[in-house]
Design an enzyme around this catalytic site. Structure first.
Site, PDB file in Angstrom:
ATOM      1  N   HIS A 139       0.878  -1.177   0.000  1.00 48.28           N
ATOM      2  CA  HIS A 139       0.000   0.000   0.000  1.00 48.28           C
ATOM      3  C   HIS A 139       0.915   1.227   0.000  1.00 48.28           C
ATOM      4  O   HIS A 139       2.018   1.189   0.544  1.00 48.28           O
ATOM      5  CB  HIS A 139      -0.837  -0.051   1.285  1.00 48.28           C
ATOM      6  CG  HIS A 139      -1.907   0.984   1.393  1.00 48.28           C
ATOM      7  ND1 HIS A 139      -1.639   2.297   1.694  1.00 48.28           N
ATOM      8  CD2 HIS A 139      -3.252   0.897   1.264  1.00 48.28           C
ATOM      9  CE1 HIS A 139      -2.777   2.973   1.747  1.00 48.28           C
ATOM     10  NE2 HIS A 139      -3.774   2.149   1.480  1.00 48.28           N
ATOM     11  N   ASP A 151       3.263  -4.117   8.141  1.00 44.54           N
ATOM     12  CA  ASP A 151       2.012  -3.377   8.002  1.00 44.54           C
ATOM     13  C   ASP A 151       0.879  -4.392   8.166  1.00 44.54           C
ATOM     14  O   ASP A 151       0.623  -5.196   7.271  1.00 44.54           O
ATOM     15  CB  ASP A 151       1.986  -2.714   6.617  1.00 44.54           C
ATOM     16  CG  ASP A 151       0.608  -2.168   6.241  1.00 44.54           C
ATOM     17  OD1 ASP A 151      -0.346  -2.334   7.018  1.00 44.54           O
ATOM     18  OD2 ASP A 151       0.508  -1.591   5.139  1.00 44.54           O
ATOM     19  N   GLN A 173      -4.348  -5.043   7.008  1.00 40.46           N
ATOM     20  CA  GLN A 173      -5.322  -5.972   6.425  1.00 40.46           C
ATOM     21  C   GLN A 173      -5.417  -7.292   7.200  1.00 40.46           C
ATOM     22  O   GLN A 173      -6.245  -8.140   6.884  1.00 40.46           O
ATOM     23  CB  GLN A 173      -4.950  -6.270   4.964  1.00 40.46           C
ATOM     24  CG  GLN A 173      -5.098  -5.082   4.041  1.00 40.46           C
ATOM     25  CD  GLN A 173      -6.549  -4.633   3.914  1.00 40.46           C
ATOM     26  OE1 GLN A 173      -7.467  -5.435   3.942  1.00 40.46           O
ATOM     27  NE2 GLN A 173      -6.734  -3.327   3.778  1.00 40.46           N
ATOM     28  N   LYS A 178     -10.246  -0.909  10.730  1.00 41.66           N
ATOM     29  CA  LYS A 178     -10.295  -2.109   9.884  1.00 41.66           C
ATOM     30  C   LYS A 178     -10.555  -3.368  10.718  1.00 41.66           C
ATOM     31  O   LYS A 178     -10.632  -4.464  10.180  1.00 41.66           O
ATOM     32  CB  LYS A 178      -8.995  -2.256   9.101  1.00 41.66           C
ATOM     33  CG  LYS A 178      -8.835  -1.182   7.998  1.00 41.66           C
ATOM     34  CD  LYS A 178      -7.703  -1.550   7.055  1.00 41.66           C
ATOM     35  CE  LYS A 178      -7.173  -0.373   6.290  1.00 41.66           C
ATOM     36  NZ  LYS A 178      -7.995  -0.015   5.127  1.00 41.66           N
ATOM     37  N   CYS A 233      -4.793   2.448  -3.611  1.00 44.69           N
ATOM     38  CA  CYS A 233      -3.572   3.049  -3.052  1.00 44.69           C
ATOM     39  C   CYS A 233      -2.391   2.107  -3.210  1.00 44.69           C
ATOM     40  O   CYS A 233      -1.547   1.978  -2.312  1.00 44.69           O
ATOM     41  CB  CYS A 233      -3.747   3.429  -1.582  1.00 44.69           C
ATOM     42  SG  CYS A 233      -5.003   4.689  -1.351  1.00 44.69           S
TER      43      CYS A 233
END
Lengths: 405, 150
Positions: free
Chosen positions: A121, A198, A201, A224, A363
């Site tokens: 991302h 990261d 997700q 999220k 993104c």
């Protein structure tokens, strides 16, 4: 175990309508809907218990402080962090990564390598690219395969004692690929590099154990994982966080201030200047409670069966569609292109059918470039979605193709 | 007609499938780049102007049905017009889909009326206006890319 129909009743938004149809919310990769318990926790705090933290000697403030500390402890438990002091509250994943890339500025020497992957991302891409430009370091992007998996040979080859930092996503937002984070971390640590993951997700869809993974930093956003917007978490190893300079200066992050000298508070306060998003922190705690109660066994089983069903239906009914991202280990999302039909048009047609999906480059423009496409349409599922919603998606896509294909 | 059908009318579908003037001129006198970073619409407009008249015009790139049909209709309509007439038509079009336009404006818009359905989809208005913004940039010789986001 509660049925999915029962679970859906926990989420007020799931019984709303969009353009005259019951909402089929399939944009969970962008943000998730909120259970009533999260909404209630925030409302209750604002209505009955609101006060700032740390500063007040009065009871309300002490209670608010305690509530935030409790969520910090809950967060540590949720991702298996060894110490609650290692949990830094930030605005979201983006701020967490910017914080680390900024505060590690002095650590990265000219000529050293910073490595990321070709499926990142922009939030885990641009901060490192800018760090490399600032420091004269080499920005290396590991290629991905046609199925959307990381080229592990290229990754292993790129690592060396010259590697300062490696940063990668746990799960790709554009492709759904679940990266072998443990193996990737092990290889990077062997080379002596620092590792940031990261987790934006992943946090809602798989159990996370930062100690088992072995990374140095892990970042995610509350919104999220069924929590509020504006709050997220950076977890980092104590020794690193203690060695890093502060990110922003202000109240709460200082130890003492005089005209001649300022000293800083120990972690986590060192990285939390200003009044934090107190209500959002409390909401995040309620979100963790909700997920924990459902359990990842149920969540993963339900989401995987939705993925399998969606893939089968796409294959059987939609020959006009090409799925982008066919990793062996994949999260519950389908990113695709339709022959001759732009994702933006698909998004509009689905919207008119009450179906919310994401259309665009997610993104992740380098991912789109890699596959030679401007954009995709993405349906991303949560445990609260149903096969019926997938059926509606497939029907609406058939309609879009009849109209525009 | 429901909203979707109002948006994707036959004429629009036809211009999307078979865009007119979908080409790049070999040696244009004016050129501009239009991009919509949100959805990836990306077009180059190239124009051949002689004696203040648009002798030839082409647009090339990729994007959604709305942006493409808008480019196709635009290039068809302004070929042969004076640069001032082209800019006037641009203003008429922007008025048509960005305001509660008057019947007079609708009249002036002529064949462009087919794009009026975009009004009901605020997020798609930028798709329809992108090529027109690029046209404006090309004719005013602004040597920069036009983005819907700045």
């Amino acid at each position: 175990m509660k049925s999915v129909q029962k679970i859906r009743q926990d989420f007020p938004m799931l019984s709303t309508h969009m353009n005259g149809h019951p909402l089929a919310y399939l944009d969970n990769g962008a943000t998730t809907q909120k259970p009533q318990s999260v909404i209630d926790a925030i409302t209750h705090f604002y209505r009955d218990e609101y006060a700032t933290i740390h500063r007040g000697v009065y009871e309300l403030s002490q209670k608010a402080t305690q509530a935030c500390d409790d969520v910090r402890a809950k967060t540590a438990q949720f991702i298996h962090a060894p110490s609650i002091d290692e949990i830094i509250f930030v605005r979201g994943t983006t701020e967490a990564i910017n914080l680390v890339s900024h505060c590690l500025g002095a650590y990265v020497q000219p000529g050293q390598d910073v490595i990321i992957t070709g499926m990142e991302h922009h939030a885990n891409f641009v901060p490192w690219q800018m760090l490399c430009i600032r420091n004269g370091a080499n920005f290396k992007v590991i290629p991905i395969t046609d199925t959307g998996e990381l080229d592990m040979d290229a990754y292993a080859k790129a690592l060396s004692e010259n590697t300062a930092i490696v940063a990668f996503g746990h799960i790709s937002n554009a492709l759904g690929t679940i990266n072998p984070v443990q193996e990737m971390t092990m290889l990077a640590k062997k080379a002596g590099a620092l590792v940031l993951i990261d987790g934006a997700q992943a946090i809602a869809h798989a159990p996370v154990d930062v100690q088992a993974i072995g990374c140095d930093f892990y970042a995610f956003s509350a919104h999220k994982c069924y929590g509020p917007t504006g709050i997220g978490v950076l977890w980092g190893k104590k020794t690193l966080l203690e060695a890093m300079p502060p990110y922003q200066f202000g109240g709460d992050m200082i130890e003492s201030v005089s005209i001649n000298k300022t000293t800083f508070a120990p972690i986590p306060a060192k990285f939390e200047s200003g009044t934090p998003a107190i209500a959002e922190i409390i909401g995040l705690g309620a979100a963790f409670d909700y997920i924990t109660k459902l359990g990842f066994d149920f969540i993963q089983k339900q989401e995987h069966s939705l993925l399998i069903y969606a893939q089968e239906q796409f294959e059987a009914c939609l020959p006009c569609i090409q799925v982008i991202g066919k990793a062996k280990h994949k999260a519950s999302l389908v990113s695709f292109i339709m022959e001759g039909v732009h994702p933006h048009d698909i998004g509009t047609i689905l919207d008119q059918e009450g179906i919310a999906v994401r259309a665009g480059h997610h993104c992740a423009q380098p991912v789109m470039t890699r596959f030679g496409i401007p954009a995709t349409t993405r349906a991303s599922m949560s445990f609260y979605n149903t096969q019926e919603e997938i059926d509606r998606l497939v029907n609406a896509l058939e309609k879009a193709y009849r109209l525009l294909g | 007609m429901n909203k979707t059908d109002q948006l994707y009318q036959e004429v629009i579908l036809d211009h999307n499938k078979n865009p007119r003037n979908f080409k790049e001129l070999a040696s244009p006198t004016h050129k501009a780049h239009g991009i919509n970073p949100l959805c990836g619409d990306d077009y180059w407009i190239s124009i051949q102007v002689e004696n203040n008249t648009v002798q030839d015009i082409g647009f090339m790139g990729s994007g959604c049905a709305i942006s493409k049909s808008s480019g196709s209709l635009m290039t068809s309509l302004i070929k042969g017009k004076s640069t001032q007439e082209a800019l006037d038509l641009k203003n008429t079009f922007l008025e048509l889909i960005m305001t509660d336009c008057t019947d007079e404006c609708r009249e002036k818009a002529g064949r462009l009326k087919v794009l009026e359905g975009v009004k009901q989809f605020p997020i798609r208005v930028k798709c329809a206006t992108l090529v027109w913004r690029a046209l404006e940039a090309a004719l005013s010789q602004k040597d920069q890319a036009i983005s819907t986001e700045n």
